[in-house]
Design an enzyme around this catalytic site. Sequence first.
Site, mmCIF file in Angstrom:
data_model
loop_
_atom_site.group_PDB
_atom_site.id
_atom_site.type_symbol
_atom_site.label_atom_id
_atom_site.label_comp_id
_atom_site.label_asym_id
_atom_site.label_seq_id
_atom_site.Cartn_x
_atom_site.Cartn_y
_atom_site.Cartn_z
ATOM 1 N N ASN A 99 0.827 -1.212 0.000
ATOM 2 C CA ASN A 99 0.000 0.000 0.000
ATOM 3 C C ASN A 99 0.855 1.255 0.000
ATOM 4 O OD1 ASN A 99 -1.098 -2.331 1.596
ATOM 5 N ND2 ASN A 99 -2.991 -1.232 1.177
ATOM 6 N N HIS A 105 -6.861 -9.510 4.077
ATOM 7 C CA HIS A 105 -7.307 -8.673 5.201
ATOM 8 C C HIS A 105 -8.823 -8.854 5.232
ATOM 9 C CE1 HIS A 105 -7.692 -5.222 7.840
ATOM 10 N NE2 HIS A 105 -8.556 -4.680 7.022
ATOM 11 N N ASP A 108 1.832 -5.290 12.674
ATOM 12 C CA ASP A 108 0.948 -4.409 11.902
ATOM 13 C C ASP A 108 1.485 -2.984 11.983
ATOM 14 O OD1 ASP A 108 -1.178 -3.718 10.263
ATOM 15 O OD2 ASP A 108 -2.535 -3.338 11.941
#
Lengths: 428, 313
Positions: free
Chosen positions: A100, A185, A310
Amino acid sequence: MKKQYFINANIVDPYNSVNENGGLIVGENGKIEAIGKKVNTNNLPTREKPIDLKGKYIFPGLVDMRVFVGEPGYEYKENFRTLSNAALSGGVTSVVTMPNTDPVIDNVSIVDFLKRRGRDKSKINIFPCASLTQNIEGTNMTEFGLLANKGIIAFTDGTKTIQNTSLMSRIMNSAKDLGCLIMQHAEDYHLAKNGMINSGIIATKLGLSGIPDIAERIIIERDLALLEKIKCRYHISQLSSASSVEVIKDRKNEVKFTCGVSINNLSLNENDIGDFKTFLKLSPPLRKEEDREALVQGLKDKTIDVIVSDHKPEDEESKRLTFAQAATGASGIETLLSLSLELYHNGSVKLETIIQALTSNPAKILNINKGNLTIGNDADFCIVDLDKPWIVKKENLISKSKNTSIEDKKLQGKVTNTFVKGQELFKI
Amino acid sequence: MATKTNKAIKISQKHLLGIQDLSINDINLILKESQSFIKLNQSKNKRLNVLTGKTQINLFFEPSTRTQSSFELAGKRLGADVMSMNMGNSAIKKGETLIDTAMTLNAMHPDIIVIRHQDSGACNLLSQKVNCAVLNAGDGRREHPTQALLDALTIINRKKKIEGLKVAICGDILHSRVARSNIYLLTMLGAEVNIVAPSNLMPKEIEKFGVNTFTDMKKGLMDCDIVMMLRLQNERMTSSFLSSNREYYEYYGLTPDKLDYAKPDAIIMHPGPMNRGIEIDTRLADDINKSVIKEQVELGVAVRMACLKIFCE
């Protein structure tokens, strides 16, 4: 490089089922030469000066499967250099980076750029992911085969979910044909629409839209139903609820897949959000204490394979906003190990299980020879003072972004030294 | 004598962000102070000088007619210098963040900032960054404390008490800050609260606030002393929270036959603006024997005067 001798350490290497007091010899080539209880003062050459670790722990370097780096496009949040320094201070020597970025990692030419930057600027091992779909739009698949040939370790849309079931089945077919790992996800967009925190009393009280746990479960159940027919390498990035753990437990005997959990969801719950703490706006969201307990239990009984940080660096400007406007995610790679050790210190989970979920399990899923201390392998490891108390302060964080979810938290256990390929790259 | 007692009981909070933060003493203090302004507002000379020299900034990020004018009037009647900012035309449009706006205004040394914002918690954020008191005039779907206080004042004026009354709050509870603030306030003051809404507009775990929930309006209105209707936000229709206005009216609109289930002397309240013929029958809305909607607006000014005075001190 000089040969290095470490003695009197507690070595935990779940891959080789080692959990004993002993030593470690790192050869001149940066590889592990010997390990275990046989390495002690009695059988070391007398002219060598071994380093006495006085009971500190040696773990394999951590493999963090979910890390966001700002390159390219968001270098002001984190670059490869700052990421690797942050990682090293937390004992992490290998990271899987999310696609991303801006532009998105979705084509072969950008992978070349990424690999060059990773090689030149990073001191740790970088394993980049590419996106499942072009520009993470959830419509057209990327070139799994060509990207994998260029060194892409796995495919994921990172913070996004493949909503279209037909597309998901095609992605799985391709992944099966080409032997690629895909990571989902899990969040149904319609159910989670506008959601910011767990659906329930806290959301109602704060007047924020909720994300129900069923939004995660629906995608997991859908994917597992597809996976039954299309057997590919499939990994669920992060679980967040008791209900998801229940589904995973039920299905793990029938279908082959793996799953992870964020250290945030293992350590915090929705009550920690308090008075709109935007640093705790996370995806998946923090849920109820019962959910957190179920996740810990899932880790303990090995329903959950992996713990991830994360790590999502966000600059102050993206967080100093109203909860609705604030960016999602927390910086966490530096505190991943120490915060995980809380589960050991409070008696919830065995030390070997935690280390396994941080080292050999992710390496096995990724199919890489990392996260272990096997003789002949790169000497990637960390030395940990298991009892050392310390307090998380954002001004002491090394990451370029200071958005920690656990500011002021008291932790026990700290990495004192980290080695990559035998080189000491971090030292307190 | 009166000033002495006022000094003895002081408000516990620096800001008015929500009813949740207030104690019963705080609420009684505000309601008592409000009572004194009701008469003033009905008299010919409505001007006091208690806030002379004080600066009040109204920061409205969301369109508002009654709340904004009510706060503006309240400040002016107390003698404050009132500045109302329509944030639609401001630097926010040029990309300035709420915190930066707050810092800018703070540098002008206001004594009180009244804020309405579309995001829940915006007033909390603002209050952390400015030195003056912050009054919440509605934040997202979280709280609208002065509305709940004026509702309480209206109820007390009509029913002489709140404790032991049965209150039904009906309509779009999910998106309503008015409902949340009223639930906190009315349960704290000892009323029994029924929440009436279709499941799609019922917030999760709302029963944990100590209220009874009903999807059947007739059951929810049974023996109620107060029927509080909420505005249906029409944009909800497009996201399929509801099928149509006419079906909503059929099941959740306040009509004479549904009102029959409440006590004969029940009063009807609405925070406005109303959708006549959607959540409320137009005859009921205008029935001077039952509807206290205009009184709510009137007492709103008194409540806001009380809040400005108390939090400015």
